[in-house]
Design a protein around this motif. Structure first.
Motif, PDB file in Angstrom:
ATOM      1  N   TYR A   1       0.816  -1.336  -0.170  1.00  0.00           N
ATOM      2  CA  TYR A   1      -0.004   0.095   0.112  1.00  0.00           C
ATOM      3  C   TYR A   1       0.605   1.454  -0.212  1.00  0.00           C
ATOM      4  O   TYR A   1       0.268   2.160   0.474  1.00  0.00           O
ATOM      5  CB  TYR A   1      -1.008   0.338   0.800  1.00  0.00           C
ATOM      6  N   ARG A   2       1.990   0.864  -0.477  1.00  0.00           N
ATOM      7  CA  ARG A   2       3.131   2.730  -0.815  1.00  0.00           C
ATOM      8  C   ARG A   2       3.205   2.926  -1.969  1.00  0.00           C
ATOM      9  O   ARG A   2       3.653   1.826  -3.003  1.00  0.00           O
ATOM     10  CB  ARG A   2       4.336   2.332   0.008  1.00  0.00           C
ATOM     11  N   TYR A   3       2.634   4.409  -2.397  1.00  0.00           N
ATOM     12  CA  TYR A   3       2.280   4.515  -3.437  1.00  0.00           C
ATOM     13  C   TYR A   3       3.254   5.426  -4.146  1.00  0.00           C
ATOM     14  O   TYR A   3       3.109   6.114  -5.206  1.00  0.00           O
ATOM     15  CB  TYR A   3       1.048   4.650  -4.319  1.00  0.00           C
ATOM     16  N   ARG A   4       4.053   5.997  -3.721  1.00  0.00           N
ATOM     17  CA  ARG A   4       5.052   6.446  -3.419  1.00  0.00           C
ATOM     18  C   ARG A   4       5.231   7.093  -4.919  1.00  0.00           C
ATOM     19  O   ARG A   4       5.388   8.210  -5.859  1.00  0.00           O
ATOM     20  CB  ARG A   4       6.133   6.972  -2.741  1.00  0.00           C
ATOM     21  N   ARG A   5       5.978   5.981  -5.321  1.00  0.00           N
ATOM     22  CA  ARG A   5       7.078   5.608  -6.850  1.00  0.00           C
ATOM     23  C   ARG A   5       5.473   5.895  -8.149  1.00  0.00           C
ATOM     24  O   ARG A   5       5.739   6.237  -9.561  1.00  0.00           O
ATOM     25  CB  ARG A   5       6.827   4.586  -7.492  1.00  0.00           C
ATOM     26  N   ALA A   6       4.005   4.939  -7.799  1.00  0.00           N
ATOM     27  CA  ALA A   6       2.865   5.180  -8.852  1.00  0.00           C
ATOM     28  C   ALA A   6       2.786   6.391  -8.755  1.00  0.00           C
ATOM     29  O   ALA A   6       2.178   7.124 -10.195  1.00  0.00           O
ATOM     30  CB  ALA A   6       2.136   4.113  -7.720  1.00  0.00           C
ATOM     31  N   TRP A   7       2.630   7.148  -7.534  1.00  0.00           N
ATOM     32  CA  TRP A   7       2.122   8.874  -8.118  1.00  0.00           C
ATOM     33  C   TRP A   7       3.209   9.104  -8.753  1.00  0.00           C
ATOM     34  O   TRP A   7       2.678  10.722  -9.928  1.00  0.00           O
ATOM     35  CB  TRP A   7       1.655   8.935  -6.852  1.00  0.00           C
ATOM     36  N   LEU A   8       4.394   9.485  -8.718  1.00  0.00           N
ATOM     37  CA  LEU A   8       5.342   9.572  -9.676  1.00  0.00           C
ATOM     38  C   LEU A   8       5.389   9.656 -11.055  1.00  0.00           C
ATOM     39  O   LEU A   8       4.803  10.414 -11.901  1.00  0.00           O
ATOM     40  CB  LEU A   8       7.316   9.651  -9.293  1.00  0.00           C
ATOM     41  N   LEU A   9       5.636   8.189 -11.666  1.00  0.00           N
ATOM     42  CA  LEU A   9       4.927   7.828 -12.942  1.00  0.00           C
ATOM     43  C   LEU A   9       3.757   8.651 -13.360  1.00  0.00           C
ATOM     44  O   LEU A   9       4.083   9.129 -14.377  1.00  0.00           O
ATOM     45  CB  LEU A   9       5.208   6.175 -12.217  1.00  0.00           C
ATOM     46  N   LEU A  10       2.941   8.041 -12.853  1.00  0.00           N
ATOM     47  CA  LEU A  10       1.585   8.919 -12.772  1.00  0.00           C
ATOM     48  C   LEU A  10       1.281  10.480 -13.331  1.00  0.00           C
ATOM     49  O   LEU A  10       0.805  10.589 -13.969  1.00  0.00           O
ATOM     50  CB  LEU A  10       0.083   8.645 -12.010  1.00  0.00           C
ATOM     51  N   ALA A  11       1.948  11.040 -12.586  1.00  0.00           N
ATOM     52  CA  ALA A  11       2.578  12.527 -13.061  1.00  0.00           C
ATOM     53  C   ALA A  11       3.441  13.079 -14.056  1.00  0.00           C
ATOM     54  O   ALA A  11       2.654  14.662 -15.266  1.00  0.00           O
ATOM     55  CB  ALA A  11       2.999  13.705 -11.218  1.00  0.00           C
ATOM     56  N   VAL A  12       4.210  12.112 -14.069  1.00  0.00           N
ATOM     57  CA  VAL A  12       5.035  12.078 -15.058  1.00  0.00           C
ATOM     58  C   VAL A  12       4.158  11.684 -16.472  1.00  0.00           C
ATOM     59  O   VAL A  12       4.552  12.198 -17.434  1.00  0.00           O
ATOM     60  CB  VAL A  12       6.698  11.139 -14.790  1.00  0.00           C
ATOM     61  N   ALA A  13       3.484  10.679 -16.338  1.00  0.00           N
ATOM     62  CA  ALA A  13       2.985   9.984 -17.598  1.00  0.00           C
ATOM     63  C   ALA A  13       1.691  11.489 -18.036  1.00  0.00           C
ATOM     64  O   ALA A  13       2.080  11.650 -19.601  1.00  0.00           O
ATOM     65  CB  ALA A  13       1.621   8.628 -16.949  1.00  0.00           C
ATOM     66  N   LEU A  14       1.154  11.906 -17.365  1.00  0.00           N
ATOM     67  CA  LEU A  14       0.277  13.159 -17.376  1.00  0.00           C
ATOM     68  C   LEU A  14       1.240  14.592 -17.996  1.00  0.00           C
ATOM     69  O   LEU A  14       0.257  14.424 -19.207  1.00  0.00           O
ATOM     70  CB  LEU A  14      -0.955  13.126 -16.083  1.00  0.00           C
TER      71      LEU A  14
END
Length: 96
Positions: free
Chosen positions: A38-51
């Motif tokens: 449930y640690r999503y730090r990398r997922a949020w960062l990748l999503l921000a870069v993707a958007l």
């Protein structure tokens, strides 16, 4: 013969320490943190870069940048799944 509850709890504790030592250490200190799934730090960062890549690609009308943004958004979406490691592989093992 059933296994005593103390032994089961010891097995659970050992497995938890092996799978996520940071969570087990924080839990023992009395300040539990989120488990690894449930640690999503990398997922949020990748999503921000993707958007960001997707928005830039739309603004510049650049197809390759749009495609890269969509692919990275899909990868980020996959990282948000807490049970992604529990799913079976898509390719069956070779029976040779």
């Amino acid at each position: 013969m059933p296994v005593p509850d103390d032994r089961r709890l010891t097995e659970i504790e050992t497995r938890l320490r092996r799978e996520d030592p940071r969570f087990a250490r924080a839990f023992a200190d009395g300040r539990p943190c989120r488990p690894r799934e449930y640690r999503y730090r990398r997922a949020w960062l990748l999503l921000a870069v993707a958007l960001g890549a997707l928005a830039t690609g739309v603004f510049l009308a650049h197809g390759l940048l749009i495609a890269a943004g969509l692919v990275f958004a899909g990868v980020a979406g996959e990282l948000f799944d807490p049970h992604r490691r529990e799913r079976p592989t898509r390719c069956p093992p070779s029976g040779s």
